[in-house]
Write an enzyme that holds these catalytic residues in place. Structure first.
Site, PDB file in Angstrom:
ATOM      1  N   ASN A 114      37.625  43.597  40.990  1.00 31.77           N
ATOM      2  CA  ASN A 114      38.017  43.998  39.643  1.00 31.77           C
ATOM      3  C   ASN A 114      38.430  42.800  38.803  1.00 31.77           C
ATOM      4  OD1 ASN A 114      37.574  46.578  40.593  1.00 31.77           O
ATOM      5  ND2 ASN A 114      39.737  46.944  41.060  1.00 31.77           N
ATOM      6  N   ASP A 116      40.322  43.319  35.998  1.00 30.44           N
ATOM      7  CA  ASP A 116      41.326  43.888  35.095  1.00 30.44           C
ATOM      8  C   ASP A 116      42.731  43.325  35.275  1.00 30.44           C
ATOM      9  OD1 ASP A 116      42.243  45.191  37.486  1.00 30.44           O
ATOM     10  OD2 ASP A 116      40.937  46.895  37.081  1.00 30.44           O
ATOM     11  N   HIS A 131      35.579  38.070  41.140  1.00 30.91           N
ATOM     12  CA  HIS A 131      34.719  38.210  39.958  1.00 30.91           C
ATOM     13  C   HIS A 131      35.380  37.693  38.680  1.00 30.91           C
ATOM     14  CE1 HIS A 131      32.104  41.598  41.929  1.00 30.91           C
ATOM     15  NE2 HIS A 131      31.836  40.391  42.390  1.00 30.91           N
ATOM     16  N   CYS A 139      35.091  28.146  27.183  1.00 33.44           N
ATOM     17  CA  CYS A 139      33.988  27.706  26.333  1.00 33.44           C
ATOM     18  C   CYS A 139      32.772  27.375  27.189  1.00 33.44           C
ATOM     19  CB  CYS A 139      34.405  26.482  25.514  1.00 33.44           C
ATOM     20  SG  CYS A 139      33.114  25.912  24.373  1.00 33.44           S
ATOM     21  N   CYS A 160      34.456  28.757  19.921  1.00 36.01           N
ATOM     22  CA  CYS A 160      35.470  27.847  20.450  1.00 36.01           C
ATOM     23  C   CYS A 160      36.150  27.120  19.297  1.00 36.01           C
ATOM     24  CB  CYS A 160      34.819  26.845  21.396  1.00 36.01           C
ATOM     25  SG  CYS A 160      35.937  25.555  21.991  1.00 36.01           S
ATOM     26  N   THR A 203      32.338  50.536  46.881  1.00 33.96           N
ATOM     27  CA  THR A 203      31.151  50.990  47.593  1.00 33.96           C
ATOM     28  C   THR A 203      30.679  49.960  48.617  1.00 33.96           C
ATOM     29  OG1 THR A 203      29.718  50.093  45.870  1.00 33.96           O
ATOM     30  CG2 THR A 203      30.353  52.416  45.672  1.00 33.96           C
ATOM     31  N   GLY A 229      33.871  58.791  48.362  1.00 33.81           N
ATOM     32  CA  GLY A 229      32.428  58.832  48.557  1.00 33.81           C
ATOM     33  C   GLY A 229      31.969  58.028  49.757  1.00 33.81           C
TER      34      GLY A 229
END
Length: 259
Positions: A114, A116, A131, A139, A160, A203, A229
């Protein structure tokens, strides 16, 4: 639809594994943030499930490193759309329990897909954000970097202030390489050894996310999956809780700290 109920004693068994472990690797994906109101963008019910962009692109094409380089306005349009749907989100019970576990057990590490930053907002310190972070901008032409609270008020694509180049979120887009620093840190955690691998809300479609679970299974290290799932690792884990992250972690925490 039949409501899933863990088999008798399974939550107790998972809580016991956590209680007895000193070094724990917790792997998280979009599912852990769903309880904070954040949508996934490719899964069922996600922002781009079976939907092309208005340019006729898949979301993977629109959010690729190549698109950011050639047509940054297109990549930014969908990065901003996802960010707007996530704006103002706060950590939920699952993030908070993980942060509490780290305070109790300094050997707890989080590997998250994530972007976030909710793990850090909850108080986790040992987080590998493989990630990147969506609100950290860099920049594409010079070394300038800055963090923003959100994308409200930004001209897109933002320029920038130092060299006039295009700013982009410091995240891994499709087709781009993972940060070597994050990979090295993950390798170091595994080399030091772990007592438990816990996969929550992912997943496990990417090899570097599923890999630690496979490694643990082959090394005889206990594994747990929390995900409603079916995933790429569901068939190999020792314990599979088909539950949402916040509900499962709340119930596990209650067993670790009975009133």
């Amino acid at each position: 639809m039949t409501m899933y109920v863990p088999r008798d004693g399974e939550l107790d068994e998972v809580a016991a594994l956590i209680r007895n472990a000193q070094r724990v690797l917790i792997i998280t994906g979009a599912g852990i943030s769903a309880d904070s109101g954040l949508p996934t963008y490719r899964g069922i019910g996600g922002l781009y499930h079976e939907r092309l962009t208005k340019e006729g692109l898949t979301i993977e094409e629109a959010l690729s490193g190549d698109m950011m380089a050639r047509h940054p306005e297109v990549a930014w349009r969908y990065i901003a759309e996802i960010e707007a749907n996530c704006r103002g989100a706060q950590p939920n019970a699952a993030h908070n329990v993980i942060a509490d576990l780290e305070r109790e057990k300094p050997g707890v590490w989080v590997l998250t897909q994530n972007v976030d930053s909710l793990h850090r907002m909850a108080g986790s310190q040992k987080v590998i954000e493989i990630h990147g972070k969506v609100h950290h901008l860099r920049c594409t032409e010079c070394h300038h970097q800055r963090s923003v609270q959100d994308f409200a008020g930004l001209s897109l694509p933002p320029a920038c202030p130092v060299c006039g180049g295009v700013l982009r979120p410091d995240v891994v887009l499709f087709g781009e390489s993972l940060p070597q620093k994050g990979l090295d840190r993950l390798a170091h955690v595994l080399e030091q050894g772990v007592d438990l691998v816990l996969s929550i809300g992912t997943t496990s479609a990417f090899p570097y996310i599923a890999g630690p679970v496979w490694w643990a299974q082959q090394a005889g290290v206990p594994t747990v999956e929390i995900n409603p799932g079916e995933t790429e690792v569901s068939r190999i884990v020792d314990h599979r809780l088909r539950m949402g992250a916040a509900k499962a972690m709340t119930q596990i925490w209650a067993r670790l700290h009975p009133q």
